[in-house]
Design a protein around this motif. Structure first.
Motif, PDB file in Angstrom:
ATOM      1  N   ALA A  87       0.799  -1.120  -0.068  1.00  0.00           N
ATOM      2  CA  ALA A  87       0.103   0.002  -0.161  1.00  0.00           C
ATOM      3  C   ALA A  87       0.940   1.207   0.183  1.00  0.00           C
ATOM      4  O   ALA A  87       0.117   2.277  -0.140  1.00  0.00           O
ATOM      5  CB  ALA A  87      -0.853  -0.064   1.186  1.00  0.00           C
ATOM      6  N   VAL A  88       2.170   1.154   0.017  1.00  0.00           N
ATOM      7  CA  VAL A  88       2.975   2.352   0.173  1.00  0.00           C
ATOM      8  C   VAL A  88       3.065   3.037  -1.281  1.00  0.00           C
ATOM      9  O   VAL A  88       3.437   2.377  -2.298  1.00  0.00           O
ATOM     10  CB  VAL A  88       4.371   1.915   0.363  1.00  0.00           C
ATOM     11  N   PRO A  89       2.662   4.218  -1.270  1.00  0.00           N
ATOM     12  CA  PRO A  89       2.491   4.913  -2.495  1.00  0.00           C
ATOM     13  C   PRO A  89       3.597   4.686  -3.570  1.00  0.00           C
ATOM     14  O   PRO A  89       4.875   5.136  -2.923  1.00  0.00           O
ATOM     15  CB  PRO A  89       2.043   6.341  -2.383  1.00  0.00           C
ATOM     16  N   ILE A 106      13.077  11.813 -12.264  1.00  0.00           N
ATOM     17  CA  ILE A 106      12.669  12.538 -11.156  1.00  0.00           C
ATOM     18  C   ILE A 106      12.569  14.091 -11.501  1.00  0.00           C
ATOM     19  O   ILE A 106      11.748  14.934 -10.996  1.00  0.00           O
ATOM     20  CB  ILE A 106      13.619  12.446 -10.083  1.00  0.00           C
ATOM     21  N   ALA A 107      13.447  14.628 -12.035  1.00  0.00           N
ATOM     22  CA  ALA A 107      13.424  15.877 -12.671  1.00  0.00           C
ATOM     23  C   ALA A 107      12.250  16.104 -13.438  1.00  0.00           C
ATOM     24  O   ALA A 107      11.574  17.240 -13.350  1.00  0.00           O
ATOM     25  CB  ALA A 107      14.797  16.301 -13.472  1.00  0.00           C
ATOM     26  N   LEU A 108      12.191  15.336 -14.288  1.00  0.00           N
ATOM     27  CA  LEU A 108      10.902  15.534 -15.436  1.00  0.00           C
ATOM     28  C   LEU A 108       9.610  15.488 -14.443  1.00  0.00           C
ATOM     29  O   LEU A 108       8.563  16.303 -14.808  1.00  0.00           O
ATOM     30  CB  LEU A 108      11.194  14.492 -16.454  1.00  0.00           C
ATOM     31  N   CYS A 109       9.447  14.564 -13.334  1.00  0.00           N
ATOM     32  CA  CYS A 109       8.202  14.594 -12.730  1.00  0.00           C
ATOM     33  C   CYS A 109       8.031  15.858 -11.960  1.00  0.00           C
ATOM     34  O   CYS A 109       6.954  16.444 -12.037  1.00  0.00           O
ATOM     35  CB  CYS A 109       8.421  13.401 -11.819  1.00  0.00           C
ATOM     36  N   SER A 147      -0.517  21.547 -16.189  1.00  0.00           N
ATOM     37  CA  SER A 147      -1.843  21.043 -15.488  1.00  0.00           C
ATOM     38  C   SER A 147      -2.259  19.724 -15.950  1.00  0.00           C
ATOM     39  O   SER A 147      -2.671  18.965 -15.076  1.00  0.00           O
ATOM     40  CB  SER A 147      -2.920  22.221 -15.526  1.00  0.00           C
ATOM     41  N   PRO A 148      -1.990  19.235 -17.339  1.00  0.00           N
ATOM     42  CA  PRO A 148      -2.482  18.053 -17.765  1.00  0.00           C
ATOM     43  C   PRO A 148      -1.617  16.871 -17.063  1.00  0.00           C
ATOM     44  O   PRO A 148      -1.913  15.791 -16.703  1.00  0.00           O
ATOM     45  CB  PRO A 148      -1.886  17.929 -19.299  1.00  0.00           C
ATOM     46  N   PHE A 149      -0.289  17.138 -16.663  1.00  0.00           N
ATOM     47  CA  PHE A 149       0.502  16.308 -15.953  1.00  0.00           C
ATOM     48  C   PHE A 149       0.001  16.149 -14.616  1.00  0.00           C
ATOM     49  O   PHE A 149      -0.124  14.847 -13.898  1.00  0.00           O
ATOM     50  CB  PHE A 149       1.982  16.736 -15.912  1.00  0.00           C
ATOM     51  N   LEU A 155      -1.349  12.426 -13.006  1.00  0.00           N
ATOM     52  CA  LEU A 155      -0.897  11.974 -11.791  1.00  0.00           C
ATOM     53  C   LEU A 155      -2.127  11.616 -10.797  1.00  0.00           C
ATOM     54  O   LEU A 155      -2.129  10.553 -10.334  1.00  0.00           O
ATOM     55  CB  LEU A 155      -0.065  12.889 -11.234  1.00  0.00           C
ATOM     56  N   LEU A 156      -3.272  12.329 -10.669  1.00  0.00           N
ATOM     57  CA  LEU A 156      -4.347  12.292  -9.946  1.00  0.00           C
ATOM     58  C   LEU A 156      -5.088  10.994 -10.381  1.00  0.00           C
ATOM     59  O   LEU A 156      -5.475  10.139  -9.496  1.00  0.00           O
ATOM     60  CB  LEU A 156      -5.296  13.582  -9.786  1.00  0.00           C
ATOM     61  N   ILE A 157      -5.057  10.868 -11.851  1.00  0.00           N
ATOM     62  CA  ILE A 157      -5.678   9.858 -12.333  1.00  0.00           C
ATOM     63  C   ILE A 157      -5.077   8.424 -12.023  1.00  0.00           C
ATOM     64  O   ILE A 157      -5.857   7.470 -11.408  1.00  0.00           O
ATOM     65  CB  ILE A 157      -5.729   9.958 -13.852  1.00  0.00           C
ATOM     66  N   MET A 158      -3.944   8.433 -12.116  1.00  0.00           N
ATOM     67  CA  MET A 158      -3.239   7.023 -11.868  1.00  0.00           C
ATOM     68  C   MET A 158      -3.143   6.863 -10.436  1.00  0.00           C
ATOM     69  O   MET A 158      -3.124   5.696  -9.973  1.00  0.00           O
ATOM     70  CB  MET A 158      -1.717   7.366 -12.461  1.00  0.00           C
ATOM     71  N   VAL A 159      -3.071   7.900  -9.494  1.00  0.00           N
ATOM     72  CA  VAL A 159      -3.174   7.694  -7.993  1.00  0.00           C
ATOM     73  C   VAL A 159      -4.532   7.036  -7.775  1.00  0.00           C
ATOM     74  O   VAL A 159      -4.714   6.106  -6.997  1.00  0.00           O
ATOM     75  CB  VAL A 159      -2.945   8.973  -7.089  1.00  0.00           C
TER      76      VAL A 159
END
Length: 302
Positions: free
Chosen positions: A35-37, A238-241, A249-251, A255-259
């Motif tokens: 369960a660790v993100p 990591i830098a790109l994230c 904002s699309p990124f 991220l919210l969708i994948m989470v």
């Protein structure tokens, strides 16, 4: 493998990178970690074996996962920690209580192994003809011992790590479960003696003269290229994230969708590895049904 710190599995990667195949490794570990993100989700994708550490709950799950590995015939290296947890003052005290209750000697450098899961896994893989050998690995830290993730965040990486590896072919292992449990306990008694000698000698080492016998690496160039590629990939990733989260904002929406997807599948199915297992069982049963239908049709035509 003995479980000296919470990070032994990570340090073993360095050994596997040089002398084996890191991509083949799967770890048997406690279910709470799935369960660790991010980190736990990656372990689900890699189909690690998560256990509750309650045998009545774990037996069927282990059976299903091991049968799956046998079915797909993918080369597998399964890392087990029969002690169940890392060595601390608290866990050593619990191990001593277990030793007294079962008329066993007290250990200082290892914990008494819980051999039920080990014997079940060996028997199941052997029945599935998917077991080549058991590698008995003893890990030791001669200089500093980073017990938890906090030590790594503080930059306290181990200056040296020593591995003692002994291979036991499947033909040399006992066939009965009771004999296999005794075999496992004997290996842990050997680890206790080996580690006592390791930490009492100077210089510290598994060899008496303190000089480690290191087998030849498969390819120093290969290891150097993998290290360079990994450093480049993860630094860029990591830098790109962070850049994406800051600027686009699309990124952030992605991220919210994948989470949400990972949280939902964990809630609905219990983890991606269980979803993968369910898909395999469905396709396997569908293929079996199709085979029976075709066989029946052929018999009618004859």
């Amino acid at each position: 493998m003995n479980h000296r710190t919470r990070l032994d599995w990570m340090f073993l990667w360095c050994c596997l990178l040089r002398y084996s195949y890191l991509r083949l490794e799967k770890i048997c570990l406690k279910a709470a970690l799935k369960a660790v993100p991010g980190f736990g989700w990656a372990m689900q994708v890699a189909c690690f074996v998560f256990i509750q550490r309650r045998w009545e709950a774990d037996k069927k799950h282990l059976e299903n996962m091991l049968d799956y590995f046998c079915d797909i015939r993918e080369p597998l290296q399964l890392l087990l920690f029969p002690e169940g947890t890392d060595l601390t003052e608290n866990t050593r005290a619990k191990s001593d209580v277990f030793a007294v209750q079962n008329n066993l000697p007290k250990f200082e450098y290892v914990l008494h192994p819980r051999s039920t899961g080990f014997t079940f896994i060996v028997d199941r893989l052997r029945k599935g003809d998917n077991l080549d050998a058991v590698h008995d690995i003893t890990v030791a830290y001669p200089k500093n011992i980073p017990q938890t993730e906090r030590h790594l965040m503080l930059g306290l990486f181990p200056r040296e790590i020593h591995f003692h590896v002994r291979r036991y072919s499947v033909a040399s292992l006992p066939t009965s479960s009771s004999a296999l449990e005794s075999w496992c306990r004997d290996r842990w008694a050997e680890k206790e003696v080996r580690l006592r000698d390791f930490y009492s000698d100077q210089p510290r080492g598994f060899d008496r003269d303190g000089v480690a016998r290191v087998p030849p690496c498969k390819s120093e160039l290969r290891v150097a290229l993998i290290k360079a590629a990994s450093l480049l990939y993860w630094s860029s990733f990591i830098a790109l994230c962070f850049t994406g989260l800051w600027l686009w904002s699309p990124f952030r929406i992605y991220l919210l969708i994948m989470v949400g997807v990972y949280l939902a599948q964990h809630k609905l199915f219990g983890g991606l590895e269980l979803l993968e297992l369910a898909c395999h069982r469905y396709w396997k049963s569908t293929a079996a049904n199709e085979g029976e239908k075709n066989k029946a049709l052929d018999e009618k035509m004859q």
